[in-house]
Design an enzyme around this catalytic site. Structure first.
Site, mmCIF file in Angstrom:
data_model
loop_
_atom_site.group_PDB
_atom_site.id
_atom_site.type_symbol
_atom_site.label_atom_id
_atom_site.label_comp_id
_atom_site.label_asym_id
_atom_site.label_seq_id
_atom_site.Cartn_x
_atom_site.Cartn_y
_atom_site.Cartn_z
ATOM 1 N N VAL A 1 -11.959 -0.508 -3.331
ATOM 2 C CA VAL A 1 -12.656 -1.246 -4.391
ATOM 3 C C VAL A 1 -14.151 -1.209 -4.116
ATOM 4 O O VAL A 1 -14.584 -1.277 -2.967
ATOM 5 C CB VAL A 1 -12.166 -2.713 -4.444
ATOM 6 C CG1 VAL A 1 -13.149 -3.607 -5.191
ATOM 7 C CG2 VAL A 1 -10.792 -2.787 -5.100
ATOM 8 N N ARG B 1 -2.991 -1.096 14.450
ATOM 9 C CA ARG B 1 -1.656 -1.665 14.647
ATOM 10 C C ARG B 1 -0.619 -0.572 14.882
ATOM 11 O O ARG B 1 0.260 -0.711 15.745
ATOM 12 C CB ARG B 1 -1.277 -2.524 13.440
ATOM 13 C CG ARG B 1 -2.017 -3.854 13.394
ATOM 14 C CD ARG B 1 -1.727 -4.611 12.125
ATOM 15 N NE ARG B 1 -2.370 -5.925 12.139
ATOM 16 C CZ ARG B 1 -2.527 -6.688 11.065
ATOM 17 N NH1 ARG B 1 -2.084 -6.264 9.883
ATOM 18 N NH2 ARG B 1 -3.122 -7.864 11.161
ATOM 19 N N GLY C 1 -10.486 -3.398 13.628
ATOM 20 C CA GLY C 1 -9.519 -2.468 14.186
ATOM 21 C C GLY C 1 -9.167 -2.778 15.619
ATOM 22 O O GLY C 1 -7.994 -2.737 16.011
ATOM 23 N N GLU D 1 -23.402 -2.164 -4.513
ATOM 24 C CA GLU D 1 -22.984 -3.568 -4.428
ATOM 25 C C GLU D 1 -24.175 -4.500 -4.229
ATOM 26 O O GLU D 1 -24.284 -5.541 -4.904
ATOM 27 C CB GLU D 1 -21.979 -3.733 -3.294
ATOM 28 C CG GLU D 1 -20.629 -3.091 -3.594
ATOM 29 C CD GLU D 1 -19.649 -3.199 -2.444
ATOM 30 O OE1 GLU D 1 -18.437 -3.095 -2.696
ATOM 31 O OE2 GLU D 1 -20.087 -3.386 -1.288
ATOM 32 N N HIS E 1 0.654 -9.234 -22.014
ATOM 33 C CA HIS E 1 -0.376 -9.315 -23.048
ATOM 34 C C HIS E 1 -0.868 -10.758 -23.214
ATOM 35 O O HIS E 1 -0.080 -11.692 -23.123
ATOM 36 C CB HIS E 1 0.201 -8.818 -24.381
ATOM 37 C CG HIS E 1 -0.779 -8.818 -25.502
ATOM 38 N ND1 HIS E 1 -1.790 -7.894 -25.603
ATOM 39 C CD2 HIS E 1 -0.909 -9.657 -26.572
ATOM 40 C CE1 HIS E 1 -2.493 -8.145 -26.697
ATOM 41 N NE2 HIS E 1 -1.986 -9.210 -27.299
#
Length: 465
Positions: free
Chosen positions: A357, A334, A17, A193, A454
């Site tokens: 995620v 930003r 950041g 994780e 598909h």
């Protein structure tokens, strides 16, 4: 105060950041040619948690465990290793991973230099409302028109006997070899994780969680599906428990954890504390600047424009406590610089529909409200959910199966999609595009009206009934 010690914009912390905000400020201030100066204070390597002990090295290790799973699947696809067992060498990937991180550190330093951002090496603390002192009471003092606090956070360690025998997620990246057995304490995404990576690579892994479930802020479908899959894969769970103490076993090589119920767990080589993170606000001289913190967790209190209560002092990222995610810190940083230095006075980061995620096994992708959040906000009668669950085609020729599950949370008669939750192979990549659709206000009909690709897992999101 010397003119060389005054900046137009001074950033405290060279994490994601802070660097993003400093570089965006440099883009606009350098173009004006008014001699504006930008500085960034950092005591360690640039890049912050994400680059050094977070997302980036974690993803390298997740990729490593993914390759191990592909090796396990290879015989089902006709690959014959000639009776030879494929060996995994932890020091090899650790060396390659660490070298990669060093290259990234160098790139960050190079980019800061190219943008004429002054790198101030040391630990910075407030010595006044608009003044930063670096490296202690006798250190150099710096002032600025605007100061950004982007000092991040750190892992929490519980105050229990023997706590020093455990490591944190930071310490995970210092391990010189794969532990034969690991106890992961925690129920958040970091715990999940790390447990997944270690188990996939061959460490006998146990998770200790305080309640019956982990990832409790996620949609119930996600954590229920993941818990079953991890259990089926062999990860052990000790639920509704916390760790009261750690001690060495009789030979001093392994660690024994005792729960709050007095139960001694089987000895392990490694214990990882993954019980949460705290903001780095306790040693920043916050009181000398008069900056307000949140009462409960000690995060820096900011408004919707990332302003603190002190004029000219701002904060972004983990130290604010609102979505501890690198892309959020970057985007907020930003936008702050655009507002301060490019005249976009109303620009701000919108903390809604932020996709995320979990690099679990299998991975999770999610955006928007959970089913329960939607019901609480809009009422049961206004919410309709669509669900699907299936075995990915990848497992069609394997004995080992991993289920993919998906849920759409829809609002009202128009069935606006206000939540989208997926778990399964590839969901970490699938979620990004659908997050754009949710952010744009897509409806169930918009998905239905999109031709499927598909055979893919993603097609299920546009064919649900």
């Amino acid at each position: 105060m010397s003119s060389t010690n005054h900046f137009t914009y001074l950033v405290l912390g060279a994490g994601s950041g802070g660097i993003a905000s400093a570089r965006r400020a440099a883009k606009h201030l350098n173009a004006k040619g008014n001699g504006d100066r930008i500085g960034i204070v950092e005591v360690t390597r640039p890049g912050g948690t994400c680059v050094n002990v977070g997302c980036v090295p974690k993803k390298v290790m997740w990729n490593t465990s993914f390759i191990k799973e592909m090796i396990n699947a290879a015989p089902s696809y006709g690959f014959d290793f000639g009776g030879q067992q494929v060996k995994f060498n932890w020091p090899t990937i650790k060396k390659a991973r660490d070298e990669y991180i060093k290259r990234l550190n160098g790139i960050y330093d190079s980019n800061l230099a190219k943008d004429n951002i002054v790198r101030i090496n040391g630990y910075g603390r407030f010595s006044g409302p608009k003044e930063i002192q670096v490296n202690g009471a006798n250190g150099e003092k710096y002032t600025a028109d605007h100061i950004l606090i982007a000092a991040g956070g750190r892992p929490t360690v519980p105050d229990v006997p023997g706590k020093e025998l455990g490591i944190t997620s930071d310490g995970f990246f210092e391990l010189e070899d794969l532990p034969k057995s690991t106890l992961v304490v925690g129920a958040g995404y970091i715990a999940v994780e790390l447990a997944g990576v270690l188990h996939s690579l061959g460490s006998e892994t146990t998770m200790v969680i305080r309640q019956k479930q982990f990832l409790r802020t996620f949609d119930e479908m996600l954590h229920t599906t993941l818990l079953k899959q991890m259990t089926d894969d062999g990860v052990k769970f000790v639920t509704e428990a916390s760790i009261k103490s750690l001690e060495r076993d009789v030979d001093g090589k392994r660690i024994i954890a005792t729960t709050n119920a007095g139960v001694k767990l089987p000895p392990v080589e490694c214990v990882i504390w993954a019980i949460g993170r705290v903001p780095n606000t306790d040693d920043l001289g916050i009181d000398k600047a008069g900056i307000q913190l949140t009462e409960q967790s000690g995060f820096i209190k900011v408004d919707e424009f990332q302003n603190t209560n002190v004029p000219g002092v701002h904060a972004v990222g983990d130290i604010c406590g609102n979505f501890l995610l690198t892309p959020v810190a970057i985007a907020a940083g930003r936008r702050l610089s655009e507002r301060l230095f490019n005249g976009k006075s109303d620009l701000k980061f919108e903390y809604e529909n932020v996709a995320t995620v979990v690099f679990s096994h299998p991975p999770i992708g999610t955006v928007g409200l959970t089913e329960q959040e939607a019901i609480t906000k809009y009422g049961t009668e206004n919410i309709k959910c669509y669900n699907t669950s299936f075995i990915n085609m990848f497992y069609s020729v394997q004995v080992h199966k991993v289920r993919t599950s998906m849920k759409l949370v829809c609002l009202g008669k128009e069935e606006k999609v206000i939540g989208l939750h997926i778990i399964g192979d590839g969901c970490d990549e699938i979620i990004q595009g659908f997050a754009v659709a949710v952010k744009m206000g897509c409806t169930k009909w918009d998905l239905d009206n999109t031709c499927a690709i598909h055979p893919t897992s993603a097609e299920e999101l546009v064919t649900m009934v």
